[in-house]
Design a protein around this motif. Sequence first.
Motif, PDB file in Angstrom:
ATOM      1  N   GLY A 222      56.510  78.777  27.561  1.00 41.60           N
ATOM      2  CA  GLY A 222      55.539  79.056  26.755  1.00 41.60           C
ATOM      3  C   GLY A 222      54.188  78.906  27.473  1.00 41.60           C
ATOM      4  O   GLY A 222      53.910  79.759  28.303  1.00 41.60           O
ATOM      5  N   LYS A 223      53.215  77.961  27.519  1.00 43.16           N
ATOM      6  CA  LYS A 223      52.032  77.838  28.109  1.00 43.16           C
ATOM      7  C   LYS A 223      52.255  77.419  29.772  1.00 43.16           C
ATOM      8  O   LYS A 223      51.045  77.349  30.582  1.00 43.16           O
ATOM      9  CB  LYS A 223      50.970  76.674  27.413  1.00 43.16           C
ATOM     10  CG  LYS A 223      50.306  77.316  26.132  1.00 43.16           C
ATOM     11  CD  LYS A 223      49.306  76.271  25.906  1.00 43.16           C
ATOM     12  CE  LYS A 223      48.751  76.904  24.358  1.00 43.16           C
ATOM     13  NZ  LYS A 223      47.571  76.049  23.893  1.00 43.16           N
ATOM     14  N   ARG A 224      53.305  77.043  30.011  1.00 35.83           N
ATOM     15  CA  ARG A 224      53.683  76.709  31.364  1.00 35.83           C
ATOM     16  C   ARG A 224      53.954  78.168  32.112  1.00 35.83           C
ATOM     17  O   ARG A 224      54.089  77.954  33.586  1.00 35.83           O
ATOM     18  CB  ARG A 224      54.806  75.729  31.824  1.00 35.83           C
ATOM     19  CG  ARG A 224      54.445  74.550  31.387  1.00 35.83           C
ATOM     20  CD  ARG A 224      55.600  73.494  31.794  1.00 35.83           C
ATOM     21  NE  ARG A 224      56.927  73.470  31.248  1.00 35.83           N
ATOM     22  CZ  ARG A 224      58.034  73.496  31.585  1.00 35.83           C
ATOM     23  NH1 ARG A 224      58.112  72.938  32.865  1.00 35.83           N
ATOM     24  NH2 ARG A 224      59.191  73.359  30.711  1.00 35.83           N
ATOM     25  N   LEU A 225      53.901  79.226  31.572  1.00 35.73           N
ATOM     26  CA  LEU A 225      53.847  80.349  32.382  1.00 35.73           C
ATOM     27  C   LEU A 225      52.522  81.095  32.229  1.00 35.73           C
ATOM     28  O   LEU A 225      52.007  81.542  31.261  1.00 35.73           O
ATOM     29  CB  LEU A 225      54.947  81.174  31.424  1.00 35.73           C
ATOM     30  CG  LEU A 225      55.171  82.831  31.836  1.00 35.73           C
ATOM     31  CD1 LEU A 225      55.780  82.827  33.361  1.00 35.73           C
ATOM     32  CD2 LEU A 225      56.281  83.379  30.813  1.00 35.73           C
ATOM     33  N   LEU A 226      52.301  81.437  33.537  1.00 35.26           N
ATOM     34  CA  LEU A 226      50.944  82.196  33.761  1.00 35.26           C
ATOM     35  C   LEU A 226      51.397  83.817  33.877  1.00 35.26           C
ATOM     36  O   LEU A 226      52.125  84.104  34.825  1.00 35.26           O
ATOM     37  CB  LEU A 226      50.192  81.640  35.154  1.00 35.26           C
ATOM     38  CG  LEU A 226      48.921  82.460  35.115  1.00 35.26           C
ATOM     39  CD1 LEU A 226      48.018  82.263  34.118  1.00 35.26           C
ATOM     40  CD2 LEU A 226      48.382  82.011  36.552  1.00 35.26           C
ATOM     41  N   VAL A 227      50.910  84.794  33.115  1.00 36.50           N
ATOM     42  CA  VAL A 227      51.283  86.149  33.196  1.00 36.50           C
ATOM     43  C   VAL A 227      49.991  86.738  33.707  1.00 36.50           C
ATOM     44  O   VAL A 227      48.775  86.688  33.160  1.00 36.50           O
ATOM     45  CB  VAL A 227      51.417  86.667  31.723  1.00 36.50           C
ATOM     46  CG1 VAL A 227      51.890  88.323  32.078  1.00 36.50           C
ATOM     47  CG2 VAL A 227      52.552  86.058  31.175  1.00 36.50           C
ATOM     48  N   ILE A 228      49.801  87.632  34.710  1.00 36.85           N
ATOM     49  CA  ILE A 228      49.032  88.362  35.410  1.00 36.85           C
ATOM     50  C   ILE A 228      49.080  89.913  35.567  1.00 36.85           C
ATOM     51  O   ILE A 228      50.066  90.401  35.840  1.00 36.85           O
ATOM     52  CB  ILE A 228      48.638  87.744  36.804  1.00 36.85           C
ATOM     53  CG1 ILE A 228      48.311  86.280  36.713  1.00 36.85           C
ATOM     54  CG2 ILE A 228      47.618  88.522  37.434  1.00 36.85           C
ATOM     55  CD1 ILE A 228      48.295  85.509  37.928  1.00 36.85           C
ATOM     56  N   ASN A 229      48.044  90.278  35.018  1.00 38.97           N
ATOM     57  CA  ASN A 229      48.066  92.079  35.214  1.00 38.97           C
ATOM     58  C   ASN A 229      47.987  92.294  36.974  1.00 38.97           C
ATOM     59  O   ASN A 229      46.838  92.117  37.426  1.00 38.97           O
ATOM     60  CB  ASN A 229      46.727  92.665  34.521  1.00 38.97           C
ATOM     61  CG  ASN A 229      46.925  94.120  34.968  1.00 38.97           C
ATOM     62  OD1 ASN A 229      47.735  94.576  35.359  1.00 38.97           O
ATOM     63  ND2 ASN A 229      46.059  94.647  34.079  1.00 38.97           N
TER      64      ASN A 229
END
Length: 329
Positions: A222-229
């Motif tokens: 969930g929010k513990r995962l940071l997704v970056i372009n």
Amino acid sequence: MRSNAAIKVLGLIVVLATGFIFIFRQSFDYREVIGDTQDVPGLWNSYNGWEEALKRAIGKENERVRRLPDVIGIGVMKCGTAALSEFLSYHPYIRAYPGEAQFFNKRYNRVKGLQYYRESLPAALPHELIYERTPGYFEYADLPGYLRMILPKSTKLILLLCDPVQRALSHYALKIKNNPEDRETFDDFVQRHLLRPESVTNDILRRGIYHRNFKRWKDKFGKRLLVINAERLLSAPSVVFETVQRFLRITVLLTGENFVKNTTSGMYCVKVPTMTSRDITHCMDGRKGRTRSKTATYSMTNRTAALLRSYYLPYNRKLYEMIGQDFGW
């Protein structure tokens, strides 16, 4: 009367200053980063904040202890994970594993147990974060559930996703580097494998289909995962690193003034202060940027790029639906 006038002038100055700060903060484009990156009060520091941060570890080297990681970079391969790790390691509060840990994607390592894993990681002070990255983790279907079960609930993950067309070219360039006797061009390679796009199994092309693996990780963390372009690492690294620091809830020290372009390669380097009068400037290894830098040695034709964009388009759309954002690939 003079007192009232002074109060009004002071009030106007406060309003203008507040407005300036708001505009300044909003001028950064965080739209291409997904995750829990809400602001941490009091963590926006200028370049001068480095001295205080660096002093916190002086004389305490022997107080560092080993523990499980606070943050893990899980992928994706050839999307800038090395650059993120190397540059982030210059933050005084980050203790990064050198290179790739390659622990959970190796069955024989898992058998060695968490104690072995913990001892292989850097030691850290309480205010420092232990960081390890292994791009291959993203590909393993069982890992999201396994890591959620064994890691502390505070552990966070960072996922870099890049344009799958460029990722495929970069992956192929690595393949040729490791197998110089292979003379097939990237254009021929793509056309050969995309004769039947519905049955592509080649790993170089398959790894650019992100949505299936992404769902597994998102469901578990969930929010513990940071997704970056990851394309933003090339065009606006300060935006990415400021957001990463907020996500990790550490003092924002790596900002725009810490990134300078290498005039030869066109790629960004990181420049940070030390406790001496000299700054450190670190650029990525010259072997990086085989397909992205000014001195790139690998490329593709427009026809090949169009073929790949058509192939990845439906998969990208599924990914965008999951993250609620279009990265423009």
